[in-house]
Structure formats: C-alpha cells, structure tokens
Enzyme design. Structure first.
Site, PDB file in Angstrom:
ATOM      1  N   ARG A 131     -10.161  45.557 -66.713  1.00 18.16           N
ATOM      2  CA  ARG A 131     -10.235  45.033 -65.777  1.00 18.16           C
ATOM      3  C   ARG A 131     -11.143  45.485 -65.103  1.00 18.16           C
ATOM      4  O   ARG A 131     -11.371  46.807 -64.102  1.00 18.16           O
ATOM      5  CB  ARG A 131      -8.311  45.408 -65.180  1.00 18.16           C
ATOM      6  CG  ARG A 131      -8.136  47.019 -64.876  1.00 18.16           C
ATOM      7  CD  ARG A 131      -7.089  47.608 -64.482  1.00 18.16           C
ATOM      8  NE  ARG A 131      -6.425  47.205 -63.270  1.00 18.16           N
ATOM      9  CZ  ARG A 131      -5.223  46.294 -63.790  1.00 18.16           C
ATOM     10  NH1 ARG A 131      -4.702  45.993 -65.112  1.00 18.16           N
ATOM     11  NH2 ARG A 131      -4.535  46.050 -62.598  1.00 18.16           N
TER      12      ARG A 131
ATOM     13  N   GLU B 168       2.379  36.978 -63.066  1.00 12.99           N
ATOM     14  CA  GLU B 168       3.079  36.677 -62.762  1.00 12.99           C
ATOM     15  C   GLU B 168       2.921  36.903 -60.876  1.00 12.99           C
ATOM     16  O   GLU B 168       3.247  37.089 -60.057  1.00 12.99           O
ATOM     17  CB  GLU B 168       3.433  38.938 -62.433  1.00 12.99           C
ATOM     18  CG  GLU B 168       5.364  38.745 -62.841  1.00 12.99           C
ATOM     19  CD  GLU B 168       6.141  40.562 -62.369  1.00 12.99           C
ATOM     20  OE1 GLU B 168       5.111  41.242 -63.192  1.00 12.99           O
ATOM     21  OE2 GLU B 168       6.618  40.593 -61.974  1.00 12.99           O
TER      22      GLU B 168
ATOM     23  N   LYS C 182      -1.317  44.880 -56.392  1.00 15.21           N
ATOM     24  CA  LYS C 182      -0.015  44.164 -56.381  1.00 15.21           C
ATOM     25  C   LYS C 182       0.828  45.105 -54.965  1.00 15.21           C
ATOM     26  O   LYS C 182       1.590  44.610 -54.047  1.00 15.21           O
ATOM     27  CB  LYS C 182       0.338  42.896 -57.189  1.00 15.21           C
ATOM     28  CG  LYS C 182      -0.210  41.518 -57.829  1.00 15.21           C
ATOM     29  CD  LYS C 182       0.046  40.456 -57.754  1.00 15.21           C
ATOM     30  CE  LYS C 182       0.680  40.803 -59.402  1.00 15.21           C
ATOM     31  NZ  LYS C 182       1.236  39.702 -60.275  1.00 15.21           N
TER      32      LYS C 182
END
Ligand code: ATP
Ligand code: MG
Length: 564
Positions: free
Chosen positions: A265, A39, A275
């Site tokens: 992850r 994104e 982020k």
C-alpha cells in the site's frame, strides 16, 4: 521495426503486469478483468488512487475491463454520500467503469445461498460462543486454538439455526455462522473464521431486508468469482487472508477462481492514509470537511488544485512493489509542480502588499507593459499589464536595513520591476506610532522600459508588482502540511502530530487585473510564489479566494540531484 517488444515491456512493467501478461500468453485467460472495491465508508484518498490507477491501468493496458464494486457489506458505517463521492473521484482521476458498477449488497441473496451450500457440505456451523469466549478459543500465534463446543452439530440443526438468524429470530451477538476449517492452523485466519453475523441495522441499499451480513473475507472472494474477476489485486495486509480467500472458492461451486495478488500500500510522509483517521479529522473539526484542501483525499487534492494528470503521473512514478515503504510527499508535490510548470499561465500577485510610489513617474499616467504568459509554452502568448505611479510590492521584498546577501529593494538600491522599469529606492514613510514602513518612495529610469538598461548595467533582483489603482483584491490561503511530523502515526496519538499552522489565511492580496475574471478551479502561477487555484467553494465573483496548490521550491528535484 516492430513496436511490439517495446509495447510488451511497457505493459509488463511491474510484477503484477508480468503475471497478467503471462496468464494471457499461456492461455489461462483470454481477457483480463480487474476490480476496484472500495468500501463506501469514507472518501477516497491518495492511497486509493494508487489502487485505482493499478486496477484500471491494467485493464486499459491489456484491453480488459475494470469493475467498480462497492464493498458495502457493513451497513453501520456506510453511506450514499460516500458512494457518490467515490464515483466522482474515480471519474475525475480519468477512469471509466462503463456499465460495470456493482455492489456487493446486490449479491446478498447469492452469498446467503453460498453460505447454505457451505453448511450443507458440513463446512460451516452456527456457533454461540460469546465474542470473548471466541477469542479465548482462538488461541495465539504460538498456541493452537480449541474447537468450539458447537462445532459438531448436525447439518440440519445448522441449517435451521442459520434460517432463524436470517429471519431475525435471534438477537444480535447471540451467534455467528463460522467456517469449519482448522482450529490448529498456523494461520489464525483459518481458525474457523466468522462467515455471517447478525446485525439489525438498516443498509443504505437493501434497507431492512437483511439482519445478517456476510463477513469481508467471505463476501469479497465470492463477489470476485460472481463477477468473473481474473486478477483480484489487493494490499499486502491481505496476504495472510489469501488461504481463506482460496478456501471458500475451493469449497463452493463458483463460476471461476480469481487469483489474489497483493501489493504494497502507499504510505506518504507527513500524511495519514486511513479512512478511520481521516473521518476523525473531519468529525472532530480539525479540518473543514473531507475536501479540505489539506486533506490527502482525492476531493481535497482536487479542491486544492491538483490535476488528475499529476496524480496519475505520481502513481506511475511510485510503481508497484511487494514490500511496504513510505514515499516522500515531496514526490507528489513534484508531480503537480511539473505538470503546472508546463500548463499554468503566469501572473503577478502581491500577497502581503507594501505601497511603492514612483516619485518621478507622471501622476495619472498608465502604461501597458507586455508580460509573458508562460515561458514554457511559446503558444501561450503575452498579455498587457498596467503600470502606474503607485504600485504594490511584497513586504518581504523590501528591507530598510538589508541583511548581508539581501539583494532586493532597500534604500539606495536599484532593482528591476518585472517587465517594466528599473527603480531605485530614495526614501521611506513610516507609521509614526509603530515605526513600520508604510510607503517606499522610488525613482524610475525611463530608459529601462521592458526591464533592461541600454547602458548594460545590471541589477541583482527582479520583483513582481501590481499597479495599485488597477489591483484586484483577493484572499489567498497558504497551506502547509497538515502534519508536522514525518511519520504522524508513530506517536501515541496521530492528532498530536497535527501542524498548528497548516493554514494561513491572507486577506487583502493585490492581484494584477487580468486575474479578475478567473473562475473556480482555474489554476495560475503567481510569479515567484507558487501555483494557485481559485477555490471552488469559497470564491465569489468580486471576492476571489485562491488556494496555494504548491510553492515553487522543488524539494524532490533537490533530493534527486543529490542521488536519493
Ligand atoms: P483504509 O485503510 O484507508 O481504511 P481500506 O483498505 O479500508 O482503506 P477500502 O475502501 O477497502 O479501504 O479500499 C479499496 C481498495 O483500495 C482496496 O483494494 C485497498 O486495498 C486499496 N487501498 C486502500 N488503501 C490503500 C493504500 N494506502 N495504498 C494502496 N491501495 C490502497
Ligand atoms: Mg478495506
């Protein structure tokens, strides 16, 4: 002997590659197509590198392709700056999407049509519950939800309302389009999730064309299907979303039904990989931008001096697992150290200089001594380094009163100056005010040229040095971990875990003259100190700025030796 069993073993080295290999073997697919779907709402971090290395790596290993897809369905947080930085970072890591660069926003028209199809099939409805009411109706993990009062309106009414949503006739928040699945499902994601919402926001690519935007779960799987993705690899938190991913694809007439596979992850000690939090560090000025050399972003590591190879090796080394865990940041530091040990030329640099005068060395004389460029690489050759009467050594390499086991220079002690001579400290000069030693006076033994004594006598330490009249001035930036806590996110506020001394700026460093023409991005080992890189933003010809990439002490090698 055939190579293929080995190649196969390499290819099927993790559980995802095993799935891919078996899908190819049993004919489910004839070729592989993966995607990396960032994104564009921030810079890529080292966690993304793991995903990039996995998705592009699988495509490479199986002769397939990997798409770069910008998952740009949320107009509010996205920006072209991020689109550009993401492409730069993926390329820098050494991966290539060829002409396979896509944007979810390119599919907005098709996604809208899919939503209409869902309504026509009686599988979606426009719901006017407020956000708060929706939450209350949703139920909890232990209680089923309740049906929305709008759930059973007719297909025609839904179509008309959805059309109105699209035309901007309804206010933001007035309603959403929801999938009609099961309000009693044990999986909360299936309790009639939102499919489209009204957002009267400007999109960085589609401008003001749209005022409704698809939700992630809807857009993502359909984008995968539109692109013909075979294996849609994502992180573990999407495991509970997989039934929804599959549900949308099962209801709709789509070109294919990709397989979603989840993996753990990357988490790193002393590091924050979110982020949102990284953006906060940038916005609030805790760091100097996304590419601050202390940031765990690809841009930060690049500026710090990390090589793409070291990051790729790190990603290979940590592997791919199905259970969440935290990797020791020492392992990443080990990867760059290992790479640079092989590649980086050596040089002498004195970071905190102390003047040394060799009293019996003729004034004005300059000798060139020969120094090895890289002991790990015979082909790297040697260079000559000037030696003269006045030198600099590190302040730390001298003690007027040496503590026990201190073998470096002190009054009466003989040490080796690397590649040059043995010297013995005879006296010191002090600042009359502060009592600080400002000059160390030594004598040298001319018979020890090159660094060995013909009579076989030994010294216990070897110091690096720089000839004062030849020294090049530079600023050096010493970085420590950005967070002082091993798990910075465990406390109430991750900002409390910031390390107040993560950056030490050291001006007035003295470098050997061969470093004068180093270019931004050049990497070098300062002997006995660590690996350094010429800063790409701050360094100027004649006013060099070096970043410390990593010190020489290898915590990870020690951990491995101890057996984990
Ligand atoms: P963040 O949690 O940092 O905001 P994100 O998941 O929202 O990250 P995306 O841009 O959606 O960021 O991520 C793109 C891809 O990278 C996704 O497939 C995501 O699963 C993967 N990814 C993100 N963070 C990690 C991580 N720490 N380890 C491995 N893969 C990751
Ligand atoms: Mg995400």
């Amino acid at each position: 002997m055939s190579e293929s069993p080995k190649a196969e073993a390499a290819v099927a080295s993790d559980f995802i590659r095993q799935i891919v290999a078996s899908d190819l073997k049993n004919g489910k697919h004839t070729s592989v197509c993966t995607r990396f779907p960032p994104e564009p709402n921030g810079y890529l971090h080292i966690g993304h590198a793991k995903s990039i290395s996995l998705n592009f790596g699988i495509a490479r290993d199986f002769g397939g392709v990997c798409h770069l897809r910008f998952d740009d369905t949320n107009p509010v947080k996205e920006d072209v700056e991020y689109v550009d930085s993401i492409q730069e970072d993926v390329r820098w890591l050494g991966f290539d999407w060829g002409d396979k660069r896509f944007y979810a926003s390119d599919y907005f028209e098709r996604l809208y049509e899919y939503a209409v199809e869902l309504i026509q099939k009686g599988k979606a409805y426009v719901c006017h519950l407020t956000a708060e009411e929706t939450r209350a109706y949703r139920g909890t993990l232990t209680e089923p939800g309740r049906n929305s009062p709008y759930r059973d309106r007719s297909v025609d009414e839904n179509l008309a309302l959805f059309e109105q949503m699209r035309r901007g006739e309804l206010a933001e928040g007035a309603c959403v389009l929801r999938a009609k699945i099961d309000m009693a499902s044990g999986n909360i994601n299936l309790r009639d999730p939102a499919v489209y919402r009204i957002k009267k926001a400007h999109h960085h690519r589609t401008g003001d064309k749209w005022c409704i935007y698809p939700m992630y779960d809807f857009a993502h799987g359909l984008s995968d299907a539109i692109e013909g993705i075979t294996h849609s690899i994502c992180t573990l938190e999407f495991e509970d979303h997989r039934p929804l991913y599959d549900w949308f694809l099962d209801q709709l007439d789509v070109p294919c039904h990709p397989l979603q596979i989840e993996f753990a992850r990357l988490n790193l000690t002393y590091t924050v990989l979110s982020k949102r939090k990284l953006l906060q560090l940038v916005r609030d000025g805790h760091v100097d931008g996304w590419d601050d050399p202390r940031m765990p972003t690809i841009a930060g590591y690049r500026r710090r001096g990390y090589t793409p190879e070291s990051i790729r090796n790190f990603c290979d080394r940590i592997g791919v697992a199905k259970a969440n865990s935290t990797v020791d940041v020492a392992m990443l530091e080990h990867s760059i150290r290992e790479d640079l040990n092989r590649r980086a030329p050596r040089a002498m640099a004195v970071l905190k200089p102390l003047k040394v005068v060799i009293d019996n060395y003729p004034d004005g004389r300059v000798e060139e001594v020969s120094a090895v460029n890289n002991p790990e690489d015979a082909g790297a050759g040697t260079r000559s380094v000037p030696f003269s009467r006045v030198l600099y050594i590190e302040q730390d390499d001298f003690r007027e009163i040496p503590p026990p086991k201190y073998f470096r220079l002190s009054p009466g002690r003989e040490v080796r100056l690397r590649y040059a001579y043995f010297v013995t400290c005879q006296s010191v000069v002090k600042d009359p005010q502060t009592g600080e030693v400002t000059e160390v006076h030594c004598t040298y033994d001319p018979a020890t040229r090159g660094g060995d004594a013909p009579d076989g006598r030994k010294v216990k330490s070897t110091l690096h040095w720089v000839s004062a009249p030849h020294a090049v001035d530079a600023e050096v930036r010493l970085y420590d971990r950005l967070f002082a806590a091993e798990f910075p996110e465990r406390g109430e506020n991750f900002l409390d875990a910031l390390n107040p001394s993560s950056l030490e700026i050291v001006p007035g460093c003295k470098l050997e003259p061969s470093l004068a023409n180093r270019q931004p991005g050049d990497r070098v080992q300062f002997e006995r100190q660590g690996y350094f890189c010429v800063d790409t933003k701050l360094s100027q010809p004649g006013a060099l700025v070096f970043n410390r990439i990593v010190g020489l002490k290898d915590a990870w090698a020690r951990i491995e030796k101890r057996g984990g």
